[in-house]
Write an enzyme that holds these catalytic residues in place. Structure first.
Site: not given
Ligand code: NI
Length: 169
Positions: A45, A50, A92-93, A134-135, A138
């Protein structure tokens, strides 16, 4: 096109996203690029912040590009109900190498628009539920470190500072 993924502490990661009202080819190109970027990092995701865009858009694909039916585009998403509680490891990326347990609702129902502006509702459990929460966080500028206990968060921030000093972040 693969986009650059912003890492913590890039300030855009804590900027709430603007709602999206124009569903055009430019938006759909961003969606395509975000999927490509997610797959290139082996993620499931990615939120628009991001990749440096403070808008309410996130892409999710638990199959990491293997099954086109699992590609989900969530635009202007909202969680409309939550049930239960689970504590599981999350990454998380924007925080490479960081994996910590985070409390989330076990099940959620979300409402969102797709890349053509069509509204849909969807129930999610397990990893998909965690990923949605989570997304969507963000998109509100909320990072998973702020869902951890302050003790764990301090450990994570210390680890990041060390990686920064070593030129590895
Ligand atoms: Ni993330």
């Amino acid at each position: 096109m693969i986009l650059e993924i912003r890492k913590y502490p890039d300030p855009i990661l804590q900027q709430p996203g603007e709602p999206i009202s124009v569903f055009d080819d430019e938006l759909r190109q961003l969606v395509t690029d975000m999927f490509e970027t997610t797959y290139a990092s082996n993620g499931v995701g990615l939120a628009a912040q991001q990749v440096g865009v403070a808008k309410r858009l996130t892409v999710v694909d638990l199959s990491v590009g293997k099954n086109p039916e699992e590609r989900l585009v969530l635009i202007n998403p909202e969680i409309i109900s939550r049930e239960g509680k689970v504590n599981q490891e999350e990454g998380c990326l924007s925080f490479p190498e960081i994996h910590e347990k985070v409390h989330r609702a076990a099940k959620v129902r979300i409402r969102a628009q797709n890349e053509f502006g069509e509204w849909f509702e969807m129930d999610a459990t397990e990893l998909l539920s965690r990923c949605f929460q989570h997304e969507i966080d963000h998109l509100d500028g909320v990072l998973f470190i702020f869902r951890m206990s302050s003790l764990k968060r301090d450990l994570v921030l210390r680890k990041i500072r060390k990686l920064q000093r070593d030129g590895e972040w």
